[in-house]
Write a protein that holds these residues in place. Structure first.
Motif, short mmCIF file in Angstrom:
data_model
loop_
_atom_site.label_atom_id
_atom_site.label_comp_id
_atom_site.label_asym_id
_atom_site.label_seq_id
_atom_site.Cartn_x
_atom_site.Cartn_y
_atom_site.Cartn_z
N LEU A 112 60.46 49.34 3.75
CA LEU A 112 59.69 48.24 4.09
C LEU A 112 59.54 47.07 3.58
CD1 LEU A 112 56.73 50.50 5.76
CD2 LEU A 112 58.33 48.87 6.96
N VAL A 162 61.40 44.40 5.06
CA VAL A 162 60.96 43.74 6.05
C VAL A 162 59.96 42.54 5.68
CG1 VAL A 162 59.19 44.55 8.10
CG2 VAL A 162 61.02 45.79 7.45
N TYR A 163 59.09 42.94 4.64
CA TYR A 163 57.99 42.10 4.32
C TYR A 163 58.41 40.98 3.47
CZ TYR A 163 54.94 45.03 6.80
OH TYR A 163 54.36 45.89 7.90
N ASP A 195 52.38 41.75 0.25
CA ASP A 195 52.45 42.39 1.28
C ASP A 195 53.48 43.59 1.32
OD1 ASP A 195 50.74 41.22 2.97
OD2 ASP A 195 52.31 40.24 4.21
N GLY A 237 51.64 46.19 -0.66
CA GLY A 237 50.69 46.96 0.02
C GLY A 237 51.24 47.81 1.12
N GLN A 238 52.44 47.43 1.60
CA GLN A 238 52.72 48.15 2.86
C GLN A 238 53.65 49.45 2.35
OE1 GLN A 238 51.95 47.93 5.87
NE2 GLN A 238 51.10 45.82 6.18
N CYS A 239 54.16 49.38 1.19
CA CYS A 239 55.03 50.49 0.75
C CYS A 239 54.48 51.72 0.85
CB CYS A 239 55.51 50.16 -0.99
SG CYS A 239 56.63 51.59 -1.56
N GLN A 265 53.67 53.45 -2.42
CA GLN A 265 53.26 52.66 -3.47
C GLN A 265 54.13 52.65 -4.70
OE1 GLN A 265 49.73 51.41 -2.89
NE2 GLN A 265 51.07 51.58 -1.16
#
Lengths: 416, 78
Positions: B24, B27-28, B58, B61-63, B66
């Protein structure tokens, strides 16, 4: 008055008597229902209890309903084996590969497979993916109507899957019929079995071809899998066939189902649709949030391989466990306002739509990319559409998918 | 080490033993992360200039596991 008989454990004791704190669920999640009804069932059970023993089919299983516990269990492969990957079918004769392997056996295959489905591999296909999406949508656009889950939603992922493993996208059409038959009854019944045989034959022929005429193992999946460098006996011919079948069963219906829910949502929520068409840069975030809110898997199954007291639930080796993916992804303890599509939420990425741990979805990068490209190209050509008036949308139980999604839109009268 | 670039704002680390390869972060913050042959995230750009700070935050935070840490460049690594 006699109530429903509680299930018995190996010693013949009623399970409810030995585990008084774990309630029993009789919910059968394998039945069709109105769109989103299964999420409502999952929600009701999750909010009432964190754990159940479900006895709705012949093989009772423990249900884990909340995000925190599902994530914990999915990352404990030493207790929860993937030899069972679906709580509804713990006795399936043919294992899926590498899905049903554990530990080093599983890693050995994943190390070779990962590369074919990596972000880099997916990027390489971007040109073809965009071109095919554009052409397929162009075909539909003039018609003013289509059934997304029967047509585009299955055809596009099928072509992309074939391209990923180096097979011709022209083989898509016969493949579509087989895959449609396979999934309409979730692998069971004569039609599904015939389709499974046909797909196995298809791969058999493709494997024979590569045995006789090996291609570049850097770009051709089957040639790579058959390459002597991997060592003798690394994967038998039968195992390779099973592996290919497993990729089909894992990758095509899921993406089709995803597109079905996404297009149903966008048809019914014009403001979300308008934003997506207006801001294509937000599509990757939107896709991630769609995967969270419309989980296609109600559950992942696991088999307990060591006795464990899991938060007070006494699980014994051999027991079957339901890891409630769909319920976890809508758990209000983890996601604020969980039933609402909110692409800007800060923890969308924590969803378990692709699983987690060593077995996280092999095809997740391909799936994300397919969904992104499909949404972008569709809305360039068909920005406005509705669900056909009067149609009740029905979803399949067990592994969720809309049974059909007829969409309609207006075509300029000089369009043809 | 000190930032070689006057605009450097943050430093970023990936814990490779935690990373599961969900990707992800690509993606961010596609300008900062990529995946290596073992399907784990690698940092392509460190330190990270100010204009990419939001993307990296982002991504952290979205991992899903973490595995990403973001540190202020001035503070250096721990």
């Amino acid at each position: 008055m006699p109530g429903p008989r509680p299930p018995l454990d190996e010693t013949g004791m009623p399970v409810t008597a030995t585990q008084p704190r774990c309630p029993v669920s009789h919910t059968d999640y394998r039945q069709d229902g109105p769109m989103l009804s299964h999420y409502a069932m999952v929600e009701q059970e999750r909010e009432a209890e964190p754990f159940y023993l479900n006895d709705a089919n012949g093989n009772p299983f423990w249900m884990i309903t909340r995000y925190e516990h599902v994530l914990e269990a999915i990352q404990m492969p030493e207790y929860f084996s993937s030899s069972v990957s679906n709580a509804f079918s713990p006795d399936r004769k043919l294992p899926f590969l590498p899905v049903n392997l554990d530990g080093e056996e599983h890693l050995r295959l994943r190390r070779v497979l990962n590369r074919w489905f990596s972000p880099a591999a997916v990027r390489k296909l971007d040109g073809l993916a965009t071109e095919r999406a554009r052409d397929l949508v162009a075909e539909i656009a003039q018609q003013g109507r289509t059934d997304v889950v029967e047509g585009f939603g299955l055809r596009y992922p099928t072509e992309m899957f074939l391209a990923t493993i180096g097979l011709p996208v022209e083989d898509g059409p016969p493949f579509l019929e087989w895959v449609g038959a396979l999934f309409s009854h979730i692998y069971t019944g004569p039609e599904a079995e015939a389709a499974m045989d046909a797909i196995a034959d298809y791969f058999d022929r493709a494997i024979s071809d590569r045995e006789r005429h090996p291609r570049d193992p850097e770009t051709d999946f089957l040639s790579r899998m058959l390459h002597p460098r991997l060592g003798p006996g690394w994967l038998s011919r039968d195992e390779l066939k099973v592996l290919c079948l497993s990729l089909v069963t894992a990758g095509l219906d899921t993406t089709r189902s995803g597109l079905g829910y996404i297009f149903a949502h966008l048809a019914q929520n014009p403001e979300d649709r308008a934003r997506l068409a207006r801001e294509p840069a937000m599509i990757p975030r939107a896709v991630e949030e769609f995967i969270r809110v419309y989980s296609l898997l109600l559950q992942l199954g696991r088999r307990v391989v060591q006795d464990i007291d899991f938060h007070g639930v006494p699980m014994k080796a051999g027991d079957i466990v339901w890891l409630g993916i769909a319920g976890a992804n809508r758990d209000p303890r983890k996601f604020d306002d969980p039933n609402v599509y909110h692409p800007d939420r800060e923890n969308t990425g924590h969803h378990l739509g692709f699983g987690a741990g060593p077995h996280r979805c092999l095809g997740m990068h391909l799936a994300r990319h397919e969904l992104e490209v499909a949404l972008r190209e569709w809305h360039r050509q068909i920005p406005d559409y509705d669900v056909e008036p009067g149609v009740e949308l029905v979803e399949r139980g067990h592994q969720m998918s809309l049974r059909s999604l007829p969409l309609v839109w207006s075509v300029p009268s000089d369009g043809r | 080490m000190t930032a070689t670039n006057g605009e450097a704002a943050v430093r970023v680390e990936v814990d490779r033993s935690t990373c599961e390869g969900h990707a992800l972060c690509l993606v961010y913050a596609p300008e900062v992360f990529d995946m290596d042959d073992e399907e784990r995230a690698v940092v392509m750009r460190d330190p990270v200039p100010e204009e990419l700070r939001a993307g990296v935050e982002d991504a952290a935070g979205q991992c899903p596991v973490q595995a990403i840490r973001v540190l202020e460049a001035e503070a250096g690594t721990r």
